[in-house]
Write an enzyme that holds these catalytic residues in place. Structure first.
Site, PDB file in Angstrom:
ATOM      1  N   LYS A  51       0.781  -1.263   0.347  1.00 38.33           N
ATOM      2  CA  LYS A  51      -0.284   0.391   0.143  1.00 38.33           C
ATOM      3  C   LYS A  51       1.223   1.335  -0.158  1.00 38.33           C
ATOM      4  O   LYS A  51      -0.078   2.385  -0.201  1.00 38.33           O
ATOM      5  CB  LYS A  51      -0.676  -0.110   1.304  1.00 38.33           C
ATOM      6  CG  LYS A  51      -1.846  -1.347   1.444  1.00 38.33           C
ATOM      7  CD  LYS A  51      -2.453  -0.804   2.339  1.00 38.33           C
ATOM      8  CE  LYS A  51      -3.287  -1.863   3.060  1.00 38.33           C
ATOM      9  NZ  LYS A  51      -3.717  -1.969   4.986  1.00 38.33           N
ATOM     10  N   GLY A  52       1.778   0.778   0.295  1.00 34.98           N
ATOM     11  CA  GLY A  52       2.853   2.269   0.880  1.00 34.98           C
ATOM     12  C   GLY A  52       3.125   3.371  -0.813  1.00 34.98           C
ATOM     13  O   GLY A  52       3.200   4.851  -0.152  1.00 34.98           O
ATOM     14  N   GLU A 108       7.369   2.175  -5.900  1.00 35.18           N
ATOM     15  CA  GLU A 108       7.520   1.619  -4.418  1.00 35.18           C
ATOM     16  C   GLU A 108       7.460   3.486  -3.552  1.00 35.18           C
ATOM     17  O   GLU A 108       8.256   4.683  -3.988  1.00 35.18           O
ATOM     18  CB  GLU A 108       8.338   1.195  -4.049  1.00 35.18           C
ATOM     19  CG  GLU A 108       9.273  -0.245  -4.301  1.00 35.18           C
ATOM     20  CD  GLU A 108       8.030  -0.656  -2.733  1.00 35.18           C
ATOM     21  OE1 GLU A 108       6.767   0.599  -2.140  1.00 35.18           O
ATOM     22  OE2 GLU A 108       8.197  -1.845  -2.443  1.00 35.18           O
ATOM     23  N   ASP A 112      14.553  -0.829   1.807  1.00 34.67           N
ATOM     24  CA  ASP A 112      15.417  -0.412   2.767  1.00 34.67           C
ATOM     25  C   ASP A 112      16.106  -1.848   2.750  1.00 34.67           C
ATOM     26  O   ASP A 112      17.311  -0.892   2.299  1.00 34.67           O
ATOM     27  CB  ASP A 112      14.054  -0.935   3.726  1.00 34.67           C
ATOM     28  CG  ASP A 112      14.613  -1.092   5.421  1.00 34.67           C
ATOM     29  OD1 ASP A 112      15.737  -0.784   5.781  1.00 34.67           O
ATOM     30  OD2 ASP A 112      14.311  -0.421   6.687  1.00 34.67           O
ATOM     31  N   LYS A 140      17.091   3.795   1.467  1.00 35.32           N
ATOM     32  CA  LYS A 140      18.080   3.400   2.836  1.00 35.32           C
ATOM     33  C   LYS A 140      19.089   3.156   2.501  1.00 35.32           C
ATOM     34  O   LYS A 140      18.963   2.067   2.954  1.00 35.32           O
ATOM     35  CB  LYS A 140      16.890   3.071   4.305  1.00 35.32           C
ATOM     36  CG  LYS A 140      15.997   4.140   5.059  1.00 35.32           C
ATOM     37  CD  LYS A 140      15.768   3.171   6.278  1.00 35.32           C
ATOM     38  CE  LYS A 140      14.428   3.639   6.920  1.00 35.32           C
ATOM     39  NZ  LYS A 140      14.333   3.022   8.457  1.00 35.32           N
ATOM     40  N   PHE A 161      12.429   5.538  11.635  1.00 33.92           N
ATOM     41  CA  PHE A 161      11.630   4.837  10.966  1.00 33.92           C
ATOM     42  C   PHE A 161      10.973   6.222  11.073  1.00 33.92           C
ATOM     43  O   PHE A 161      10.780   6.864  11.399  1.00 33.92           O
ATOM     44  CB  PHE A 161      11.176   4.121  12.278  1.00 33.92           C
ATOM     45  CG  PHE A 161       9.785   3.418  11.878  1.00 33.92           C
ATOM     46  CD1 PHE A 161       9.890   2.012  11.193  1.00 33.92           C
ATOM     47  CD2 PHE A 161       8.637   4.251  11.741  1.00 33.92           C
ATOM     48  CE1 PHE A 161       9.014   1.027  11.446  1.00 33.92           C
ATOM     49  CE2 PHE A 161       7.371   3.127  11.248  1.00 33.92           C
ATOM     50  CZ  PHE A 161       7.753   1.792  11.274  1.00 33.92           C
ATOM     51  N   VAL A 162      10.656   5.975   9.270  1.00 35.44           N
ATOM     52  CA  VAL A 162       9.712   7.022   8.820  1.00 35.44           C
ATOM     53  C   VAL A 162       8.651   6.847   8.309  1.00 35.44           C
ATOM     54  O   VAL A 162       8.247   6.178   8.039  1.00 35.44           O
ATOM     55  CB  VAL A 162      10.545   7.397   7.461  1.00 35.44           C
ATOM     56  CG1 VAL A 162      11.551   8.366   8.213  1.00 35.44           C
ATOM     57  CG2 VAL A 162      10.766   7.077   6.349  1.00 35.44           C
ATOM     58  N   ASP A 168       3.668   3.944   6.530  1.00 32.73           N
ATOM     59  CA  ASP A 168       2.301   3.480   7.799  1.00 32.73           C
ATOM     60  C   ASP A 168       3.555   3.318   9.406  1.00 32.73           C
ATOM     61  O   ASP A 168       4.499   3.028   9.150  1.00 32.73           O
ATOM     62  CB  ASP A 168       1.693   2.732   7.682  1.00 32.73           C
ATOM     63  CG  ASP A 168       2.352   1.018   7.415  1.00 32.73           C
ATOM     64  OD1 ASP A 168       2.957   1.297   7.090  1.00 32.73           O
ATOM     65  OD2 ASP A 168       1.998   0.389   8.088  1.00 32.73           O
ATOM     66  N   ARG A 174      -0.103   7.207   7.455  1.00 33.37           N
ATOM     67  CA  ARG A 174      -0.308   7.089   5.718  1.00 33.37           C
ATOM     68  C   ARG A 174      -0.724   8.837   5.319  1.00 33.37           C
ATOM     69  O   ARG A 174      -0.379   9.036   4.370  1.00 33.37           O
ATOM     70  CB  ARG A 174      -0.655   5.723   5.282  1.00 33.37           C
ATOM     71  CG  ARG A 174      -0.192   4.719   5.362  1.00 33.37           C
ATOM     72  CD  ARG A 174      -0.822   3.684   4.498  1.00 33.37           C
ATOM     73  NE  ARG A 174      -0.718   1.976   5.121  1.00 33.37           N
ATOM     74  CZ  ARG A 174      -0.019   1.500   4.574  1.00 33.37           C
ATOM     75  NH1 ARG A 174       1.261   1.832   4.022  1.00 33.37           N
ATOM     76  NH2 ARG A 174       0.209   0.343   4.987  1.00 33.37           N
TER      77      ARG A 174
HETATM   78  C1  PRP Z   1       7.366  -1.761   2.800  1.00 32.55           C
HETATM   79  C2  PRP Z   1       7.767  -0.523   1.568  1.00 32.55           C
HETATM   80  C3  PRP Z   1       8.629  -1.126   0.462  1.00 32.55           C
HETATM   81  C4  PRP Z   1       9.555  -2.737   1.257  1.00 32.55           C
HETATM   82  C5  PRP Z   1      11.027  -2.571   1.889  1.00 32.55           C
HETATM   83  O1  PRP Z   1       6.012  -2.341   2.228  1.00 32.55           O
HETATM   84  O2  PRP Z   1       6.593  -0.644   0.607  1.00 32.55           O
HETATM   85  O3  PRP Z   1       7.422  -2.591  -0.486  1.00 32.55           O
HETATM   86  O4  PRP Z   1       8.201  -2.463   3.445  1.00 32.55           O
HETATM   87  O5  PRP Z   1      11.387  -3.154   2.481  1.00 32.55           O
HETATM   88  P1  PRP Z   1      12.809  -4.233   2.764  1.00 32.55           P
HETATM   89  O6  PRP Z   1      13.301  -2.961   1.245  1.00 32.55           O
HETATM   90  O7  PRP Z   1      13.613  -3.809   3.628  1.00 32.55           O
HETATM   91  O8  PRP Z   1      12.432  -5.116   1.698  1.00 32.55           O
HETATM   92  P2  PRP Z   1       5.726  -2.497   4.375  1.00 32.55           P
HETATM   93  O9  PRP Z   1       5.506  -4.561   4.123  1.00 32.55           O
HETATM   94  O10 PRP Z   1       5.606  -1.947   5.250  1.00 32.55           O
HETATM   95  O11 PRP Z   1       3.862  -2.745   3.369  1.00 32.55           O
HETATM   96  P3  PRP Z   1       3.230  -1.659   2.996  1.00 32.55           P
HETATM   97  O12 PRP Z   1       3.444  -0.404   1.637  1.00 32.55           O
HETATM   98  O13 PRP Z   1       1.827  -2.388   2.985  1.00 32.55           O
HETATM   99  O14 PRP Z   1       3.308  -0.400   4.190  1.00 32.55           O
END
Ligand code: PRP
Length: 185
Positions: A51-52, A108, A112, A140, A161-162, A168, A174
């Site tokens: 969703k992000g 995206e 991270d 990151k 943590f952002v 979220d 969000r």
């Molecule tokens: C977040 C973000 C990426 C992922 C990045 O998604 O949207 O998909 O984490 O992290 P990584 O590089 O360590 O793999 P999240 O799982 O928080 O779901 P969301 O998009 O629904 O918030």
């Protein structure tokens, strides 16, 4: 009716605003211009990762010029338990359109560890798109567990943590129109 802007003062749970609305708007405009230049005259399948990415995706789409024939699609992915070590993702919502032979741009909110994007791009690449690139709002870079380099990025950020602008904490925050560091939960 009050017309006070939503961003008049930061959320009380916010420690520090990293990128305010003006900074985000300006950077998204630059990214849109870059993408427009790179894909002018072509058809581009823009794939938001739910969703992000939803807020960034909506703004980025509007920053891509009419020279690009934009089609929109979405995926939703979820990490398997223990994915921090395996990096394997599960596709919860798949593309509606077939990416084979298409120019695909995955959008995206944040990279991270890089595990999600490296797994997702590997999955998509197996479906033989003509090209496949990634655009992330935040990167990151210091947190990578696997080498992954998005072609387009808005900002590099430190290991904090952002939240906000789609990101979220436990599904909250969000809707904040800025990207901010959360007070220690
Ligand atoms: C977040 C973000 C990426 C992922 C990045 O998604 O949207 O998909 O984490 O992290 P990584 O590089 O360590 O793999 P999240 O799982 O928080 O779901 P969301 O998009 O629904 O918030």
């Amino acid at each position: 009716m009050s017309s006070a802007p939503a961003s008049a003062s930061p959320h009380p749970d916010v420690k520090k605003v990293l990128f305010d609305e003006d900074a985000l708007r300006a950077r998204v405009r630059e990214l849109g211009a870059c993408i427009t230049r790179d894909y002018a005259g072509r058809r581009l399948m823009v794939v938001g990762v739910l969703k992000g990415s939803l807020i960034f995706m909506a703004d980025l789409l509007r920053a891509i010029g009419p020279e690009v024939d934009v089609h929109v699609d979405f995926v939703a992915v979820s990490s398997y338990a223990g994915s921090a070590s395996t990096g394997t993702i599960r596709v919860l919502l798949d593309l509606r359109e077939n990416p084979e032979g298409r120019d695909v741009l995955v959008v995206e909110d944040i990279v991270d560890t890089g595990l999600t994007l490296s797994s997702l791009t590997e999955t998509l690449r197996a479906r033989r798109p003509a090209s496949l690139e990634v655009c992330t709002l935040l990167d990151k870079v210091s947190c990578r567990k696997t080498p992954f380099q998005p072609k387009y990025k808005g900002f590099e950020i430190p290991d904090e943590f952002v939240v906000g602008f789609g990101l979220d904490y436990d599904e909250r925050y969000r809707q904040l129109p800025y990207v901010a560091i959360l007070r220690t939960p």
